[in-house]
Design a protein around this motif. Structure first.
Motif, PDB file in Angstrom:
ATOM      1  N   ILE A  50       0.746  -1.152   0.008  1.00 17.17           N
ATOM      2  CA  ILE A  50      -0.065   0.051  -0.019  1.00 17.17           C
ATOM      3  C   ILE A  50       0.864   1.248  -0.006  1.00 17.17           C
ATOM      4  N   ALA A  51       0.446   2.291  -0.783  1.00 20.29           N
ATOM      5  CA  ALA A  51       1.126   3.518  -0.746  1.00 20.29           C
ATOM      6  C   ALA A  51       0.114   4.800  -0.658  1.00 20.29           C
ATOM      7  N   GLY A  52      -0.478   5.189  -1.777  1.00 15.24           N
ATOM      8  CA  GLY A  52      -1.462   6.331  -1.550  1.00 15.24           C
ATOM      9  C   GLY A  52      -2.707   5.925  -0.770  1.00 15.24           C
ATOM     10  N   GLY A  53      -3.108   4.503  -1.317  1.00 18.72           N
ATOM     11  CA  GLY A  53      -4.127   3.746  -0.865  1.00 18.72           C
ATOM     12  C   GLY A  53      -5.651   4.212  -1.397  1.00 18.72           C
ATOM     13  N   THR A  54      -5.361   5.150  -2.449  1.00 22.63           N
ATOM     14  CA  THR A  54      -6.663   5.717  -3.017  1.00 22.63           C
ATOM     15  C   THR A  54      -7.695   4.943  -3.577  1.00 22.63           C
ATOM     16  N   ASN A  55      -7.144   3.663  -3.921  1.00 19.70           N
ATOM     17  CA  ASN A  55      -8.207   2.712  -4.524  1.00 19.70           C
ATOM     18  C   ASN A  55      -8.087   1.550  -3.563  1.00 19.70           C
ATOM     19  N   LEU A  56      -7.129   0.941  -2.989  1.00 19.98           N
ATOM     20  CA  LEU A  56      -7.108  -0.341  -2.162  1.00 19.98           C
ATOM     21  C   LEU A  56      -7.896   0.129  -0.998  1.00 19.98           C
ATOM     22  N   VAL A  57      -7.756   1.264  -0.305  1.00 15.59           N
ATOM     23  CA  VAL A  57      -8.659   1.354   1.061  1.00 15.59           C
ATOM     24  C   VAL A  57     -10.275   1.366   0.591  1.00 15.59           C
ATOM     25  N   ASP A  58     -10.558   1.797  -0.663  1.00 12.37           N
ATOM     26  CA  ASP A  58     -11.968   1.650  -1.011  1.00 12.37           C
ATOM     27  C   ASP A  58     -12.177   0.400  -0.991  1.00 12.37           C
ATOM     28  N   LEU A  59     -11.434  -0.384  -1.696  1.00 13.38           N
ATOM     29  CA  LEU A  59     -11.749  -1.935  -2.126  1.00 13.38           C
ATOM     30  C   LEU A  59     -11.956  -2.753  -0.857  1.00 13.38           C
ATOM     31  N   MET A  60     -11.056  -2.435   0.367  1.00 14.60           N
ATOM     32  CA  MET A  60     -11.056  -3.013   1.708  1.00 14.60           C
ATOM     33  C   MET A  60     -12.539  -2.641   2.227  1.00 14.60           C
ATOM     34  N   LYS A  61     -12.740  -1.206   2.205  1.00 14.74           N
ATOM     35  CA  LYS A  61     -14.015  -1.035   3.021  1.00 14.74           C
ATOM     36  C   LYS A  61     -15.210  -1.463   2.421  1.00 14.74           C
ATOM     37  N   ARG A  62     -15.159  -1.817   0.939  1.00 16.48           N
ATOM     38  CA  ARG A  62     -16.387  -2.460   0.298  1.00 16.48           C
ATOM     39  C   ARG A  62     -16.437  -4.102   0.508  1.00 16.48           C
ATOM     40  N   GLY A  63     -15.459  -4.486   0.910  1.00 16.50           N
ATOM     41  CA  GLY A  63     -15.438  -6.029   0.856  1.00 16.50           C
ATOM     42  C   GLY A  63     -14.857  -6.766  -0.298  1.00 16.50           C
ATOM     43  N   VAL A  64     -14.242  -5.883  -1.179  1.00 17.03           N
ATOM     44  CA  VAL A  64     -13.646  -6.679  -2.617  1.00 17.03           C
ATOM     45  C   VAL A  64     -12.373  -7.174  -2.316  1.00 17.03           C
ATOM     46  N   SER A  65     -11.723  -6.671  -1.436  1.00 17.50           N
ATOM     47  CA  SER A  65     -10.365  -6.859  -1.091  1.00 17.50           C
ATOM     48  C   SER A  65     -10.154  -7.240   0.390  1.00 17.50           C
ATOM     49  N   LEU A  99       4.244  11.125  -6.487  1.00 12.69           N
ATOM     50  CA  LEU A  99       2.911  11.465  -6.711  1.00 12.69           C
ATOM     51  C   LEU A  99       2.324  12.081  -7.958  1.00 12.69           C
ATOM     52  N   ASN A 100       0.956  11.792  -8.288  1.00 16.46           N
ATOM     53  CA  ASN A 100       0.660  12.067  -9.639  1.00 16.46           C
ATOM     54  C   ASN A 100       0.544  13.539  -9.826  1.00 16.46           C
ATOM     55  N   GLY A 101       0.324  14.368  -8.910  1.00 19.66           N
ATOM     56  CA  GLY A 101       0.233  15.764  -8.772  1.00 19.66           C
ATOM     57  C   GLY A 101       1.650  16.266  -8.887  1.00 19.66           C
ATOM     58  N   ALA A 102       2.540  15.805  -8.192  1.00 18.08           N
ATOM     59  CA  ALA A 102       3.932  16.274  -8.463  1.00 18.08           C
ATOM     60  C   ALA A 102       4.541  15.991 -10.009  1.00 18.08           C
ATOM     61  N   ALA A 148      -5.781  15.189 -16.118  1.00 20.68           N
ATOM     62  CA  ALA A 148      -7.174  14.767 -16.338  1.00 20.68           C
ATOM     63  C   ALA A 148      -7.682  13.872 -15.427  1.00 20.68           C
ATOM     64  N   GLY A 149      -6.909  13.230 -14.558  1.00 18.59           N
ATOM     65  CA  GLY A 149      -7.368  12.292 -13.852  1.00 18.59           C
ATOM     66  C   GLY A 149      -7.849  12.573 -12.237  1.00 18.59           C
ATOM     67  N   ALA A 150      -8.886  12.007 -11.860  1.00 20.65           N
ATOM     68  CA  ALA A 150      -9.433  12.230 -10.482  1.00 20.65           C
ATOM     69  C   ALA A 150      -9.580  13.830 -10.063  1.00 20.65           C
ATOM     70  N   SER A 151      -9.087  13.906  -8.964  1.00 20.46           N
ATOM     71  CA  SER A 151      -9.284  15.428  -8.314  1.00 20.46           C
ATOM     72  C   SER A 151      -7.956  15.992  -7.819  1.00 20.46           C
ATOM     73  N   ALA A 152      -7.613  17.143  -7.531  1.00 11.50           N
ATOM     74  CA  ALA A 152      -6.554  17.639  -7.112  1.00 11.50           C
ATOM     75  C   ALA A 152      -5.979  16.993  -5.938  1.00 11.50           C
ATOM     76  N   GLN A 153      -7.103  16.670  -5.020  1.00  9.77           N
ATOM     77  CA  GLN A 153      -6.868  16.173  -3.654  1.00  9.77           C
ATOM     78  C   GLN A 153      -6.085  14.546  -3.755  1.00  9.77           C
ATOM     79  N   TYR A 209     -13.261  14.679 -11.852  1.00  5.82           N
ATOM     80  CA  TYR A 209     -13.540  13.528 -10.709  1.00  5.82           C
ATOM     81  C   TYR A 209     -14.456  12.584 -11.668  1.00  5.82           C
ATOM     82  N   ALA A 210     -14.234  12.049 -12.674  1.00  6.36           N
ATOM     83  CA  ALA A 210     -15.058  11.127 -13.264  1.00  6.36           C
ATOM     84  C   ALA A 210     -14.153  10.258 -14.261  1.00  6.36           C
ATOM     85  N   PHE A 211     -14.504   9.155 -14.546  1.00  3.01           N
ATOM     86  CA  PHE A 211     -13.826   8.224 -15.596  1.00  3.01           C
ATOM     87  C   PHE A 211     -14.222   8.545 -16.705  1.00  3.01           C
ATOM     88  N   ALA A 212     -13.398   8.193 -17.646  1.00  2.00           N
ATOM     89  CA  ALA A 212     -13.382   8.460 -18.955  1.00  2.00           C
ATOM     90  C   ALA A 212     -14.406   7.530 -19.842  1.00  2.00           C
TER      91      ALA A 212
END
Length: 327
Positions: free
Chosen positions: A28-43, A73-76, A96-101, A236-239
Motif C-alpha cells: 500500500i502507498a497512497g491507498g486511494t483505491n485499495l482502501v476503498d476496495l477493503m471498505k467495500r469487501g472487494v479486497s 505523486l501524480n500531482g507532483a 485529467a485524472g481524478a481530483s487535485a486532492q 472527478y469522473a472516469f473516461a
C-alpha cells in the motif's frame, strides 16, 4: 473494514521479502483505491506492507530517458518542469485524472495498479469473474454503458480506469520491477492484460514483485500533443472515451505519430495501425478521419455502449486536430 496487520519496511528488499513470506499481504502507498476496495469487501488482505518509506519518489533525466519513481505523486509528476517540458502528453493525462486532492495522494505505481471501476466488481452480491473467478460476468447482460468495446472476452468486459497509463502506453514507457528473482523491465503496453479467461489478473507482475519506477524515453513529441477525455462530469469522473495524441510535424507533414485510447478496453489501447497510416501524410482533417476509421475497426459494442464507437472516432479526430494546431 476487516482486521489486518501492518508493517512499514525501510528497504525494497525488506518489502519484497515481506510479501514473499506472506502471499496474502498487499503493498500500500497512497491507498486511494485499495482502501476503498477493503471498505467495500472487494479486497481483504491480512497484512498491509506500507512502502511509503522507500526511496522511490525521484523524477530525473537519465541518458535519453526520464526516470520516474513508483512513489512519485501524480500531482507532483504532472507539474514537474521536466515532465511539462519533455513529456507534456503525460502531464496532460495526469491532470485529467481524478481530483487535485487525489492526485496529491496517488502514486505512479498505484495509478498503474488501480482496479476497474465496473460497478459489478464492487457489488459483492452479484457475480463477477474478476472478483470471484468462475462466478460469471454480470455486465455482459447488465448495464454496460461504461464498458469495453475492444479486447473483451465472455469472462469480462471491464475497462482499465487510468488516464496516466494511456499516455505511458503511447509514449513507449517501460515498467521497472524488482522481485524475489531479481530485476526486470516490462514494456508498458505489455504490463496490463486483456481479460481472456483470467480477468482476475490485471497485469503481468509475478508473485512478490514490486514496481520501483517507470522509464519514458525522450522523444520529439514536445509540442503537438493533446489528451482528450470525454466524461460525464468536468472533473472527478472516469473516461467514457479518452485519446492520447502526439504528432511530430515537419511543416504540415507528419513525421511520427502516437495514439492510444482509454475507457475502451481492459488495458490502455494503443492504435498502432492508425499511427502507421498517419506517418508521411499531411496533417489535415481528412487524414485524421481516415486514421480514426482505421482505429475503430474491430470495435464491438454491447447493449448500452454502442455510442462509444462514433464517440471514439470523433474523439480521435478532435484530439489530432487540437494537437496539430498547437504552436
Amino acid at each position: 473494514m476487516i482486521q489486518f496487520s501492518y508493517i512499514k519496511p525501510l528497504s525494497q528488499r525488506a518489502a519484497i521479502d515481506a510479501l514473499r513470506k506472506d502471499p496474502t499481504a498487499q503493498f500500500i502507498a497512497g491507498g486511494t483505491n485499495l482502501v476503498d476496495l477493503m471498505k467495500r469487501g472487494v479486497s481483504a488482505p491480512q497484512k498491509l506492507i506500507d512502502i511509503n518509506a522507500l526511496p522511490l519518489k525521484q523524477i530525473a533525466q537519465q541518458e535519453g530517458k526520464i526516470n520516474i519513481g513508483a512513489l512519485a505523486l501524480n500531482g507532483a509528476v504532472s507539474e514537474h518542469p521536466l515532465i511539462v517540458s519533455k513529456l507534456p502528453l503525460l502531464s496532460l493525462a495526469l491532470q485529467a485524472g481524478a481530483s487535485a486532492q487525489l492526485r496529491n495522494m496517488a502514486t505512479v505505481g498505484g495509478n498503474m495498479m488501480q482496479r476497474t471501476r465496473c460497478p459489478y466488481f464492487y457489488e459483492t452480491s452479484l457475480p463477477c469473474n474478476k472478483r470471484e473467478p468462475g462466478s460469471g460476468c454480470s455486465a455482459l447482460e447488465g448495464y454496460n454503458r461504461m464498458h469495453a468495446i475492444f479486447g473483451h472476452s465472455n469472462s469480462c468486459i471491464a475497462v482499465h480506469p487510468s488516464d496516466m497509463s494511456v499516455a505511458m502506453a503511447a509514449l513507449n514507457a517501460t515498467v521497472l520491477v524488482e522481485g524475489p528473482k531479481g530485476k526486470r523491465a516490462i514494456p508498458f503496453t505489455d504490463f496490463h492484460k486483456l481479460p481472456g479467461d483470467t480477468p482476475q489478473k490485471d497485469n503481468t507482475l509475478q508473485p512478490g514483485e514490486l514496481i520501483v519506477g517507470v522509464n519514458v524515453p525522450e522523444q520529439p513529441f514536445t509540442k503537438h500533443v493533446h489528451y482528450l477525455k470525454i466524461r460525464d462530469r468536468a472533473s472527478y469522473a472516469f473516461a467514457l472515451v479518452s485519446v492520447a495524441a502526439a504528432l511530430h510535424l515537419d511543416g504540415k507533414t507528419i513525421k511520427d505519430a502516437r495514439l492510444a485510447m482509454g475507457g475502451v478496453a481492459h488495458k490502455p489501447w494503443r492504435l498502432a495501425d492508425a499511427e502507421k497510416h498517419l506517418v508521411g501524410k499531411r496533417a489535415t482533417e481528412e487524414t485524421f478521419l481516415q486514421a480514426a476509421e482505421i482505429a475503430m475497426q474491430g470495435a464491438k459494442a454491447f447493449k448500452h455502449n454502442a455510442f462509444k464507437i462514433p464517440m471514439g472516432k470523433n474523439a480521435i479526430v478532435e484530439a489530432l486536430k487540437t494537437a496539430a494546431a498547437k504552436t
